[in-house]
Design a protein around this motif. Sequence first.
Motif, PDB file in Angstrom:
ATOM      1  N   LEU A 173      11.745  -0.587  -9.399  1.00  0.00           N
ATOM      2  CA  LEU A 173      12.853   0.196  -9.955  1.00  0.00           C
ATOM      3  C   LEU A 173      13.792   0.653  -8.841  1.00  0.00           C
ATOM      4  CD1 LEU A 173      11.053   2.351 -12.656  1.00  0.00           C
ATOM      5  CD2 LEU A 173      12.772   0.569 -13.042  1.00  0.00           C
ATOM      6  N   GLY A 174      13.228   1.011  -7.703  1.00  0.00           N
ATOM      7  CA  GLY A 174      14.044   1.399  -6.563  1.00  0.00           C
ATOM      8  C   GLY A 174      14.902   0.252  -6.076  1.00  0.00           C
ATOM      9  N   VAL A 175      14.322  -0.931  -6.011  1.00  0.00           N
ATOM     10  CA  VAL A 175      15.087  -2.113  -5.594  1.00  0.00           C
ATOM     11  C   VAL A 175      16.180  -2.402  -6.615  1.00  0.00           C
ATOM     12  CG1 VAL A 175      14.971  -4.598  -5.183  1.00  0.00           C
ATOM     13  CG2 VAL A 175      13.203  -3.109  -4.236  1.00  0.00           C
ATOM     14  N   ALA A 176      15.814  -2.434  -7.892  1.00  0.00           N
ATOM     15  CA  ALA A 176      16.798  -2.737  -8.938  1.00  0.00           C
ATOM     16  C   ALA A 176      17.918  -1.703  -8.970  1.00  0.00           C
ATOM     17  CB  ALA A 176      16.108  -2.801 -10.303  1.00  0.00           C
ATOM     18  N   GLY A 177      17.570  -0.438  -8.686  1.00  0.00           N
ATOM     19  CA  GLY A 177      18.568   0.620  -8.702  1.00  0.00           C
ATOM     20  C   GLY A 177      19.253   0.834  -7.367  1.00  0.00           C
ATOM     21  N   ARG A 178      18.907  -0.013  -6.396  1.00  0.00           N
ATOM     22  CA  ARG A 178      19.479   0.097  -5.042  1.00  0.00           C
ATOM     23  C   ARG A 178      19.271   1.497  -4.469  1.00  0.00           C
ATOM     24  NH1 ARG A 178      25.098  -3.375  -5.390  1.00  0.00           N
ATOM     25  NH2 ARG A 178      24.138  -5.206  -6.302  1.00  0.00           N
ATOM     26  N   ASP A 179      18.089   2.036  -4.685  1.00  0.00           N
ATOM     27  CA  ASP A 179      17.767   3.407  -4.305  1.00  0.00           C
ATOM     28  C   ASP A 179      16.768   3.390  -3.144  1.00  0.00           C
ATOM     29  OD1 ASP A 179      16.878   6.034  -4.104  1.00  0.00           O
ATOM     30  OD2 ASP A 179      16.744   6.325  -6.266  1.00  0.00           O
ATOM     31  N   ALA A 180      17.278   3.484  -1.911  1.00  0.00           N
ATOM     32  CA  ALA A 180      16.426   3.422  -0.725  1.00  0.00           C
ATOM     33  C   ALA A 180      15.424   4.569  -0.692  1.00  0.00           C
ATOM     34  CB  ALA A 180      17.284   3.424   0.540  1.00  0.00           C
ATOM     35  N   ASN A 181      15.813   5.745  -1.172  1.00  0.00           N
ATOM     36  CA  ASN A 181      14.885   6.880  -1.193  1.00  0.00           C
ATOM     37  C   ASN A 181      13.685   6.586  -2.079  1.00  0.00           C
ATOM     38  OD1 ASN A 181      16.319   8.653   0.523  1.00  0.00           O
ATOM     39  ND2 ASN A 181      17.708   9.156  -1.142  1.00  0.00           N
TER      40      ASN A 181
ATOM     41  N   LEU B 132       6.749   3.280  -1.034  1.00  0.00           N
ATOM     42  CA  LEU B 132       5.969   2.774   0.100  1.00  0.00           C
ATOM     43  C   LEU B 132       4.980   3.835   0.589  1.00  0.00           C
ATOM     44  CD1 LEU B 132       8.748   0.897   2.088  1.00  0.00           C
ATOM     45  CD2 LEU B 132       6.915  -0.124   0.711  1.00  0.00           C
ATOM     46  N   VAL B 133       5.408   5.101   0.588  1.00  0.00           N
ATOM     47  CA  VAL B 133       4.514   6.194   0.954  1.00  0.00           C
ATOM     48  C   VAL B 133       3.366   6.269  -0.053  1.00  0.00           C
ATOM     49  CG1 VAL B 133       4.302   8.715   1.129  1.00  0.00           C
ATOM     50  CG2 VAL B 133       6.266   7.549   2.167  1.00  0.00           C
ATOM     51  N   ASP B 134       3.694   6.234  -1.337  1.00  0.00           N
ATOM     52  CA  ASP B 134       2.679   6.315  -2.395  1.00  0.00           C
ATOM     53  C   ASP B 134       1.703   5.138  -2.344  1.00  0.00           C
ATOM     54  OD1 ASP B 134       3.832   8.659  -3.266  1.00  0.00           O
ATOM     55  OD2 ASP B 134       4.917   7.725  -4.937  1.00  0.00           O
ATOM     56  N   LEU B 135       2.210   3.968  -1.941  1.00  0.00           N
ATOM     57  CA  LEU B 135       1.359   2.781  -1.828  1.00  0.00           C
ATOM     58  C   LEU B 135       0.504   2.809  -0.566  1.00  0.00           C
ATOM     59  CD1 LEU B 135       3.907   0.117  -3.048  1.00  0.00           C
ATOM     60  CD2 LEU B 135       1.682   0.600  -4.114  1.00  0.00           C
ATOM     61  N   GLU B 136       0.761   3.794   0.290  1.00  0.00           N
ATOM     62  CA  GLU B 136       0.006   3.980   1.532  1.00  0.00           C
ATOM     63  C   GLU B 136       0.064   2.761   2.438  1.00  0.00           C
ATOM     64  OE1 GLU B 136      -3.898   5.223   0.308  1.00  0.00           O
ATOM     65  OE2 GLU B 136      -3.168   7.120  -0.467  1.00  0.00           O
ATOM     66  N   VAL B 137       1.258   2.188   2.575  1.00  0.00           N
ATOM     67  CA  VAL B 137       1.440   1.047   3.468  1.00  0.00           C
ATOM     68  C   VAL B 137       2.110   1.456   4.771  1.00  0.00           C
ATOM     69  CG1 VAL B 137       1.518  -0.625   1.577  1.00  0.00           C
ATOM     70  CG2 VAL B 137       3.644   0.362   2.440  1.00  0.00           C
TER      71      VAL B 137
ATOM     72  N   ILE C 203       9.223  -5.063   8.273  1.00  0.00           N
ATOM     73  CA  ILE C 203       7.792  -4.783   8.105  1.00  0.00           C
ATOM     74  C   ILE C 203       7.112  -4.698   9.472  1.00  0.00           C
ATOM     75  CG2 ILE C 203       5.603  -5.798   7.330  1.00  0.00           C
ATOM     76  CD1 ILE C 203       7.173  -6.808   4.846  1.00  0.00           C
ATOM     77  N   ARG C 204       7.413  -5.668  10.341  1.00  0.00           N
ATOM     78  CA  ARG C 204       6.804  -5.669  11.682  1.00  0.00           C
ATOM     79  C   ARG C 204       7.277  -4.475  12.509  1.00  0.00           C
ATOM     80  NH1 ARG C 204       7.936 -11.070  11.388  1.00  0.00           N
ATOM     81  NH2 ARG C 204       9.789 -10.824  12.674  1.00  0.00           N
ATOM     82  N   GLN C 205       8.579  -4.213  12.497  1.00  0.00           N
ATOM     83  CA  GLN C 205       9.123  -3.128  13.309  1.00  0.00           C
ATOM     84  C   GLN C 205       8.548  -1.766  12.940  1.00  0.00           C
ATOM     85  OE1 GLN C 205      13.397  -3.357  13.004  1.00  0.00           O
ATOM     86  NE2 GLN C 205      13.556  -4.624  14.830  1.00  0.00           N
ATOM     87  N   HIS C 206       8.287  -1.571  11.672  1.00  0.00           N
ATOM     88  CA  HIS C 206       7.797  -0.270  11.217  1.00  0.00           C
ATOM     89  C   HIS C 206       6.279  -0.246  11.026  1.00  0.00           C
ATOM     90  CE1 HIS C 206      11.744   1.554  10.777  1.00  0.00           C
ATOM     91  NE2 HIS C 206      12.124   0.370  10.350  1.00  0.00           N
ATOM     92  N   GLY C 207       5.634  -1.357  11.306  1.00  0.00           N
ATOM     93  CA  GLY C 207       4.177  -1.398  11.187  1.00  0.00           C
ATOM     94  C   GLY C 207       3.675  -1.196   9.772  1.00  0.00           C
ATOM     95  N   LEU C 208       4.472  -1.654   8.790  1.00  0.00           N
ATOM     96  CA  LEU C 208       4.039  -1.523   7.392  1.00  0.00           C
ATOM     97  C   LEU C 208       2.866  -2.472   7.153  1.00  0.00           C
ATOM     98  CD1 LEU C 208       7.497  -1.437   5.596  1.00  0.00           C
ATOM     99  CD2 LEU C 208       6.119   0.475   6.403  1.00  0.00           C
ATOM    100  N   GLN C 209       1.917  -2.038   6.379  1.00  0.00           N
ATOM    101  CA  GLN C 209       0.742  -2.841   6.100  1.00  0.00           C
ATOM    102  C   GLN C 209       0.798  -3.346   4.675  1.00  0.00           C
ATOM    103  OE1 GLN C 209      -2.757  -0.696   7.234  1.00  0.00           O
ATOM    104  NE2 GLN C 209      -1.925  -0.175   9.228  1.00  0.00           N
TER     105      GLN C 209
END
Length: 94
Positions: A26-34, A40-45, A87-93
Amino acid sequence: MIAILDYGMFGAIDTETREHLALLLLGVAGRDANRIVRALVDLEVMAPDVERRRLRREVAALVDTYLAVPLEDLNLTAMLQDVLRMIRQHGLQV
């Protein structure tokens, strides 16, 4: 149900993760970066030390760059390279 297939193997995604993924989409579709960063925080990545403001700016730039392009003009290779770089720069898992 969403399932990830890998050479004939599959796994189920639990309800909570499915809800977080839905919010991400929904964030992607709504162009909502927040909303994307919150998902991403909720997904714990994200590691706790990730600079969320910087990530939010980069997510917003990616969304603005690629969602404004008509599908037939979309350079999927470049988009995936940009996403993987972030993903690499921010160390997202993922």
